[in-house]
Enzyme design. Structure first.
Site, short mmCIF file in Angstrom:
data_model
loop_
_atom_site.label_atom_id
_atom_site.label_comp_id
_atom_site.label_asym_id
_atom_site.label_seq_id
_atom_site.Cartn_x
_atom_site.Cartn_y
_atom_site.Cartn_z
N ARG A 196 -6.15 -5.54 2.02
CA ARG A 196 -6.69 -6.34 3.13
C ARG A 196 -6.02 -7.71 3.15
O ARG A 196 -5.49 -8.19 2.15
CB ARG A 196 -8.20 -6.50 3.00
CG ARG A 196 -8.65 -7.27 1.74
CD ARG A 196 -8.90 -8.74 2.02
NE ARG A 196 -9.21 -9.51 0.83
CZ ARG A 196 -8.34 -10.26 0.19
NH1 ARG A 196 -7.08 -10.30 0.58
NH2 ARG A 196 -8.69 -10.97 -0.87
N ALA A 242 -18.45 -4.47 -8.29
CA ALA A 242 -17.87 -5.65 -7.64
C ALA A 242 -18.15 -5.66 -6.14
O ALA A 242 -18.35 -6.73 -5.55
CB ALA A 242 -16.36 -5.68 -7.90
N THR A 243 -18.16 -4.49 -5.53
CA THR A 243 -18.43 -4.41 -4.09
C THR A 243 -19.86 -4.85 -3.79
O THR A 243 -20.12 -5.59 -2.83
CB THR A 243 -18.21 -2.96 -3.59
OG1 THR A 243 -16.86 -2.57 -3.85
CG2 THR A 243 -18.49 -2.87 -2.10
N GLU A 296 -5.91 6.29 -8.67
CA GLU A 296 -6.82 7.19 -7.97
C GLU A 296 -6.69 6.99 -6.47
O GLU A 296 -6.47 7.93 -5.72
CB GLU A 296 -8.26 6.95 -8.43
CG GLU A 296 -9.27 7.95 -7.88
CD GLU A 296 -9.09 9.35 -8.45
OE1 GLU A 296 -9.72 10.27 -7.91
OE2 GLU A 296 -8.31 9.53 -9.41
N GLU A 309 -2.26 -10.69 -4.46
CA GLU A 309 -3.04 -10.39 -5.65
C GLU A 309 -3.33 -8.90 -5.71
O GLU A 309 -3.84 -8.31 -4.75
CB GLU A 309 -4.36 -11.16 -5.64
CG GLU A 309 -5.22 -10.89 -6.88
CD GLU A 309 -6.55 -11.61 -6.83
OE1 GLU A 309 -6.73 -12.59 -7.57
OE2 GLU A 309 -7.42 -11.17 -6.03
N LYS A 322 0.84 -1.21 0.00
CA LYS A 322 0.00 0.00 0.00
C LYS A 322 0.87 1.25 0.00
O LYS A 322 0.62 2.19 -0.76
CB LYS A 322 -0.93 0.01 1.23
CG LYS A 322 -2.11 -0.93 1.11
CD LYS A 322 -3.21 -0.60 2.12
CE LYS A 322 -2.72 -0.69 3.55
NZ LYS A 322 -3.82 -0.43 4.51
N ASN A 356 -15.35 -1.11 -9.58
CA ASN A 356 -15.23 -1.40 -8.15
C ASN A 356 -16.58 -1.28 -7.44
O ASN A 356 -16.90 -2.09 -6.56
CB ASN A 356 -14.23 -0.44 -7.50
CG ASN A 356 -13.95 -0.80 -6.06
OD1 ASN A 356 -13.43 -1.87 -5.77
ND2 ASN A 356 -14.29 0.09 -5.15
N GLU A 378 -21.73 -6.83 -5.72
CA GLU A 378 -21.83 -8.27 -6.01
C GLU A 378 -21.28 -9.09 -4.86
O GLU A 378 -21.85 -10.10 -4.46
CB GLU A 378 -21.08 -8.60 -7.30
CG GLU A 378 -21.32 -10.06 -7.74
CD GLU A 378 -20.10 -10.69 -8.41
OE1 GLU A 378 -20.30 -11.67 -9.15
OE2 GLU A 378 -18.98 -10.23 -8.15
N LYS A 413 1.05 3.95 -3.07
CA LYS A 413 0.68 5.33 -2.77
C LYS A 413 1.85 6.27 -3.08
O LYS A 413 1.66 7.39 -3.57
CB LYS A 413 0.26 5.46 -1.30
CG LYS A 413 -1.09 4.82 -0.99
CD LYS A 413 -1.42 4.90 0.49
CE LYS A 413 -2.75 4.22 0.79
NZ LYS A 413 -3.08 4.25 2.23
#
Length: 267
Positions: free
Chosen positions: A46, A152-153, A41, A140, A21, A149, A155, A25
């Site tokens: 996680r 997908a969130t 963006e 991954e 991360k 996104n 779903e 960033k």
């Protein structure tokens, strides 16, 4: 089920997620500084929960002693982009990195899943330094547009609720929503240049405003109160306008005033 210490087992993955991360960033910030545009963006990450690892191992018939190689997304990074075109640009940047090893890629954008899912996946091998030495873990990286996104969130939440057995009417609605998200991405791509130009104008103005205000404060530091106050008045009269050229000129004048102030003080 084996009797492993799951907290210790997951520690290298937690470290990998935090480090990745930070690296992505940092990449975003560096690209914005160098190229004034970044395909990134924002970044999230996680570590898969123990229950999810066990469920996936059962579903894929992965033996418990092969979890580290059989389940590739225990460590997961998600990177969101504004445009579909940004995804390939970012994938190229990741391929070129030497601090992580790309094992393979899955293109679910050109080859969407039957559900309508679209995303670009990159499976990495990432080295982490632990108290017991260096350990390579799989991670991954999912690269998506904001529209992908969002879909997908939703779903994922519905699959969790219905335990992977979605009702037929929900499947149809999700499929329609996936196509709507795809069309939205295509529309955004068609006006990409206009959007980027607008964003760049905003970024330029923001940076100039920061330089002007910092410069005025520096003049106060050198006790150039009258000059600082005059520049502040001129700034107040123009900062709400879109006259970026005027603000640039003002910034240049302030920099010259600071140079004179430094010379006068012997710095």
């Amino acid at each position: 089920m084996d009797g492993r210490d799951w907290k210790k087992f997951l520690m290298p993955y937690e470290q990998a997620v935090e480090e990745l991360k930070v690296k992505f960033k940092t990449l975003r910030g560096e690209l914005k500084s160098r190229e004034e545009y970044s395909p990134i963006e924002f970044v999230t990450g996680r570590v898969k929960k123990t229950s999810s690892i066990l469920e996936k191992a059962k579903r894929l018939n992965v033996p418990m002693d092969q979890l580290e190689t059989g389940i590739e997304d225990i460590a997961g990074i998600r990177i969101m982009c504004q445009f579909v075109e940004d995804i390939e640009r970012l994938a190229e940047l990741i391929r070129a990195r030497e601090d992580m090893t790309l094992l393979y890629e899955k293109d679910y954008i050109r080859n969407k899943k039957p559900s309508g899912y679209r995303s670009y996946h990159m499976i990495l091998e990432y080295p982490v330094q632990t108290a017991l030495g260096m350990k390579r873990v799989l991670a991954e990286v999912q690269i998506r547009t904001l529209a992908m996104n969002f879909w997908a969130t939703i779903e994922h939440s519905l699959n969790y609720k219905y335990r992977e057995s979605l009702p037929e009417d929900v499947i149809k609605r999700l499929s329609k929503a996936a196509e709507a998200a795809y069309i939205l991405d295509q529309e955004m791509s068609s006006i990409r240049d206009d959007i980027m130009a607008s964003q760049q104008l905003f970024e330029d103005k923001s940076n100039i405003v920061t330089r002007v205000l910092n410069g005025i404060q520096e003049l106060y530091f050198y006790h150039r109160v009258r000059e600082a106050a005059q520049f502040q008045l001129r700034f107040n009269e123009h900062w709400e306008s879109d006259d970026v050229w005027y603000l640039k000129e003002l910034s240049n004048e302030i920099e010259e005033a600071i140079a004179r102030a430094k010379k006068g003080s012997g710095n």
